[in-house]
Design a protein around this motif. Structure first.
Motif, PDB file in Angstrom:
ATOM      1  N   LYS A 104     -42.443   7.033  61.661  1.00  0.00           N
ATOM      2  CA  LYS A 104     -42.905   5.794  62.284  1.00  0.00           C
ATOM      3  C   LYS A 104     -44.074   5.189  61.524  1.00  0.00           C
ATOM      4  O   LYS A 104     -44.142   3.976  61.344  1.00  0.00           O
ATOM      5  N   VAL A 105     -45.007   6.028  61.066  1.00  0.00           N
ATOM      6  CA  VAL A 105     -46.128   5.510  60.276  1.00  0.00           C
ATOM      7  C   VAL A 105     -45.621   4.911  58.968  1.00  0.00           C
ATOM      8  O   VAL A 105     -46.042   3.817  58.558  1.00  0.00           O
ATOM      9  N   CYS A 106     -44.699   5.611  58.299  1.00  0.00           N
ATOM     10  CA  CYS A 106     -44.167   5.117  57.026  1.00  0.00           C
ATOM     11  C   CYS A 106     -43.433   3.798  57.201  1.00  0.00           C
ATOM     12  O   CYS A 106     -43.516   2.903  56.338  1.00  0.00           O
ATOM     13  N   TRP A 107     -42.728   3.651  58.306  1.00  0.00           N
ATOM     14  CA  TRP A 107     -41.981   2.410  58.543  1.00  0.00           C
ATOM     15  C   TRP A 107     -42.929   1.240  58.797  1.00  0.00           C
ATOM     16  O   TRP A 107     -42.754   0.162  58.222  1.00  0.00           O
ATOM     17  N   VAL A 108     -43.928   1.435  59.625  1.00  0.00           N
ATOM     18  CA  VAL A 108     -44.887   0.352  59.886  1.00  0.00           C
ATOM     19  C   VAL A 108     -45.629  -0.010  58.602  1.00  0.00           C
ATOM     20  O   VAL A 108     -45.854  -1.197  58.301  1.00  0.00           O
ATOM     21  N   PHE A 109     -45.998   0.997  57.829  1.00  0.00           N
ATOM     22  CA  PHE A 109     -46.686   0.767  56.555  1.00  0.00           C
ATOM     23  C   PHE A 109     -45.795  -0.048  55.620  1.00  0.00           C
ATOM     24  O   PHE A 109     -46.249  -1.004  54.971  1.00  0.00           O
ATOM     25  N   ASP A 160     -47.426   6.147  46.721  1.00  0.00           N
ATOM     26  CA  ASP A 160     -48.634   6.593  47.415  1.00  0.00           C
ATOM     27  C   ASP A 160     -48.332   7.557  48.553  1.00  0.00           C
ATOM     28  O   ASP A 160     -47.221   7.594  49.091  1.00  0.00           O
ATOM     29  N   LEU A 161     -49.364   8.296  48.928  1.00  0.00           N
ATOM     30  CA  LEU A 161     -49.339   9.089  50.150  1.00  0.00           C
ATOM     31  C   LEU A 161     -49.634   8.157  51.324  1.00  0.00           C
ATOM     32  O   LEU A 161     -50.687   7.537  51.374  1.00  0.00           O
ATOM     33  N   VAL A 162     -48.702   8.044  52.243  1.00  0.00           N
ATOM     34  CA  VAL A 162     -48.870   7.147  53.391  1.00  0.00           C
ATOM     35  C   VAL A 162     -49.323   7.930  54.614  1.00  0.00           C
ATOM     36  O   VAL A 162     -50.391   7.688  55.171  1.00  0.00           O
ATOM     37  N   ALA A 163     -48.513   8.880  55.042  1.00  0.00           N
ATOM     38  CA  ALA A 163     -48.824   9.666  56.242  1.00  0.00           C
ATOM     39  C   ALA A 163     -48.835  11.140  55.865  1.00  0.00           C
ATOM     40  O   ALA A 163     -47.844  11.652  55.346  1.00  0.00           O
ATOM     41  N   PRO A 164     -49.933  11.831  56.099  1.00  0.00           N
ATOM     42  CA  PRO A 164     -49.967  13.272  55.789  1.00  0.00           C
ATOM     43  C   PRO A 164     -48.874  14.006  56.562  1.00  0.00           C
ATOM     44  O   PRO A 164     -48.693  13.792  57.758  1.00  0.00           O
ATOM     45  N   MET A 165     -48.143  14.848  55.871  1.00  0.00           N
ATOM     46  CA  MET A 165     -47.069  15.622  56.502  1.00  0.00           C
ATOM     47  C   MET A 165     -47.310  17.085  56.148  1.00  0.00           C
ATOM     48  O   MET A 165     -46.748  17.618  55.201  1.00  0.00           O
TER      49      MET A 165
END
Length: 578
Positions: free
Chosen positions: A221-226, A286-291
């Motif tokens: 979800k974070v990656c999609w919004v980003f 880039d790193l978007v959301a830490p996983m």
């Protein structure tokens, strides 16, 4: 070193000094390293030599072989072709097959008003958003420079005025950075592959951005919004597909998201871990959301990993207590010898070292003794000794209570986790076999059950940490959050955004992703969607029951004492019988 690659093909075409001056001024205006390779030049020999000499004065290296490979980076290479040459069609076809129109090659294409057929071939070529191609059309003694590109393969060519040359070079670009001139994709769709693993409901909630069911697929979800923010900045139409996994090579073929990107069903995807094999198909931005995938657990009580009954005092204090006890026993022994000479009583020290030691041990253990000194000197020594040991005993007891409730902080890496009471197997293979044994039921748990087991203690749960921490915030007491620890099992790097290796949008996405991160939007999105490791804000004392494991050293000491007393009793019986 400026580097320029020139491809001149076709029939003989006289090139005058005006052409040489234009090309030379174009290279100077680029302000970039350039390397020149020319083959099949349709100029007269002396004009070719004149151009080579002019470029050589600028420090530009040249070569007449098209197959010569530059040792410099690709962004130093600029191709030049002349549509008036008959072999320019072959040049365009070669550039298309070898992907020479893509970033970071540069192109300068000479043309005149009679090149309409070859212009149509050029317009059909994959000159996409990040291509740097300049068409220079000559009319009399003037060159008009135009940048050509297409937002997508199925789009029409877009022309943007670059400048003029009529003896004086005029560059009308508002900015030299290619990104600023190509960031308008004119609503061309860009597709993102979203990996969902927690719940199929993500297919409904992810496109809506409603922040519902955040416990499922928070990273996706974070990656999609980003990505949607990035698409808006590029004036692109956001599209999405769903992949059931990140993608692994099975029997030589890719699966999941990597397969979708490789088959051009998607241009980019959800953050994924860096694997060497994937670099053949994708590249990372880039790193978007830490996983982060970790073992999450509560540190075991300190009593489980060490003898807490030896911790309250340092070695020096224990040594001082032993020395003082021996001194006290010696003083009581000497006092008892003097008292026996004056009077004798059944409850009086009999002047032996045994009675003095018995009274000393009773004082150390804070226990009473039926024998005691009868005179003032001995009683004063006894009172001082009992009082000093009472203060030590109070401090000792207080420390023991604290240590019984303290976490150990002894597990900080995978090896320590494997050797701890949470898990007794060794490292990766053993840990994996423990989780999923060959001849047994696999030990897999849902988030709710796994977090509850963490709360009860002595249980390590491996998962993406974000949903675990979200559940912990909902169910743990504040005091239970203070001993949370995580240990990396797979030793992976951070996850980054995958983009198709030859994507025409790769450089645009790289720049816009960095802009979003630098503006603070990335940090805001991660705070909005993800839960960090819970902090211990108020570490308060809480009731903690004491089990047999907590007093294990005391029980062992008692067993040793019983065994020793039995042995002494047997020895006394033997001596009595003899």
């Amino acid at each position: 070193m400026i580097v320029l690659t020139l491809l001149f093909t076709g029939l003989v075409r006289a090139s005058d000094d005006f052409n040489v001056q234009f090309i030379t001024n174009f290279v100077i205006n680029e302000r970039k390293p350039t390397f020149l390779v020319y083959a099949g030049l349709c100029w007269k020999k002396h004009d070719e030599i004149k151009l080579t000499k002019a470029l050589n004065k600028l420090g530009v290296r040249t070569s007449s072989s098209l197959e010569v490979k530059s040792k410099f980076h690709e962004n130093a290479v600029m191709f030049l072709t002349d549509l008036a040459c008959d072999k320019s069609e072959e040049v365009i076809a070669t550039a298309t097959s070898r992907r020479l129109f893509q970033f970071s090659y540069r192109w300068l294409v000479l043309s005149n008003s009679t090149d309409a057929l070859k212009m149509s071939l050029l317009e059909a070529s994959p000159v996409l958003a990040t291509s740097d191609l300049v068409l220079a059309e000559r009319r009399d003694e003037m060159y008009t420079m135009t940048e050509l590109h297409k937002p997508a393969n199925n789009s029409t060519m877009v022309s943007t005025l670059r400048g003029y040359y009529n003896g004086t070079f005029s560059d009308v670009r508002p900015r030299r950075e290619l990104y600023w001139r190509r960031r308008d994709l004119m609503w061309h769709p860009i597709t993102m592959a979203n990996v969902i693993q927690d719940s199929n409901s993500t297919k409904y909630y992810l496109p809506r951005d409603d922040r519902l069911e955040l416990q499922n697929d928070a990273v996706a979800k974070v990656c999609w919004v980003f990505a949607k923010i990035a698409f808006d900045m590029l004036n692109a139409t956001p599209q999405y597909i769903f992949s059931y996994r990140w993608g692994y090579k099975v029997n030589g073929k890719w699966s999941g998201m990597i397969h979708d990107i490789g088959e051009n069903r998607a241009d980019l995807g959800t953050n994924c871990v860096l694997f060497k094999d994937r670099l053949d198909m994708i590249t990372y931005t880039d790193l978007v959301a830490p996983m982060r995938m970790r073992f999450v657990f509560r540190q075991p009580p300190l009593a489980y990993v060490t003898n807490i009954f030896a911790l309250p005092f340092s070695s020096g204090v224990w040594l001082a207590i032993a020395v003082c006890s021996m001194v006290s026993a010696a003083a009581l022994y000497l006092a008892s010898i003097w008292e026996v000479k004056i009077e004798k009583s059944p409850t009086q020290l009999d002047g032996s070292i045994g009675d003095a030691l018995l009274l000393t041990v009773s004082a150390v253990a804070q226990q009473g003794c039926f024998i005691e000194p009868r005179r003032s000197p001995g009683r004063i020594m006894e009172w001082v000794f009992f009082t000093a040991l009472m203060a030590l005993y109070a401090a000792y007891s207080a420390n023991i209570v604290v240590l019984l409730q303290a976490p150990s902080n002894s597990i900080k890496n995978l090896a320590q986790l494997a050797d701890s009471k949470d898990n007794r197997d060794q490292l990766h293979i053993s840990v994996h076999n423990t989780i999923s044994p060959e001849n047994g039921k696999p030990h897999f748990y849902g988030i709710f059950d796994g977090v509850e087991r963490i709360r009860k203690g002595l249980f390590a749960f491996h998962s993406i940490v974000e949903p675990v921490y979200r559940r912990i915030e909902q169910t743990f007491l504040e005091s239970e959050k203070c001993d949370l620890t995580e240990v990396d099992f797979i030793n992976s790097l951070d996850a980054f955004t995958p983009v198709k290796k030859d994507s025409p949008y790769l450089e645009l996405l790289r720049v816009v992703y960095k802009q979003i991160r630098e503006s603070g939007l990335q940090a805001a999105l991660n705070k909005r969607y993800q839960v960090p490791k819970p902090k211990c804000l108020n570490k308060i004392a809480a009731f903690s029951s004491v089990g047999l494991l907590d007093i294990q050293p005391v029980l062992i000491l008692m067993l040793y004492g019983v065994a020793l007393s039995v042995a002494i009793a047997v020895c006394e019986i033997i001596v009595f019988k003899m």
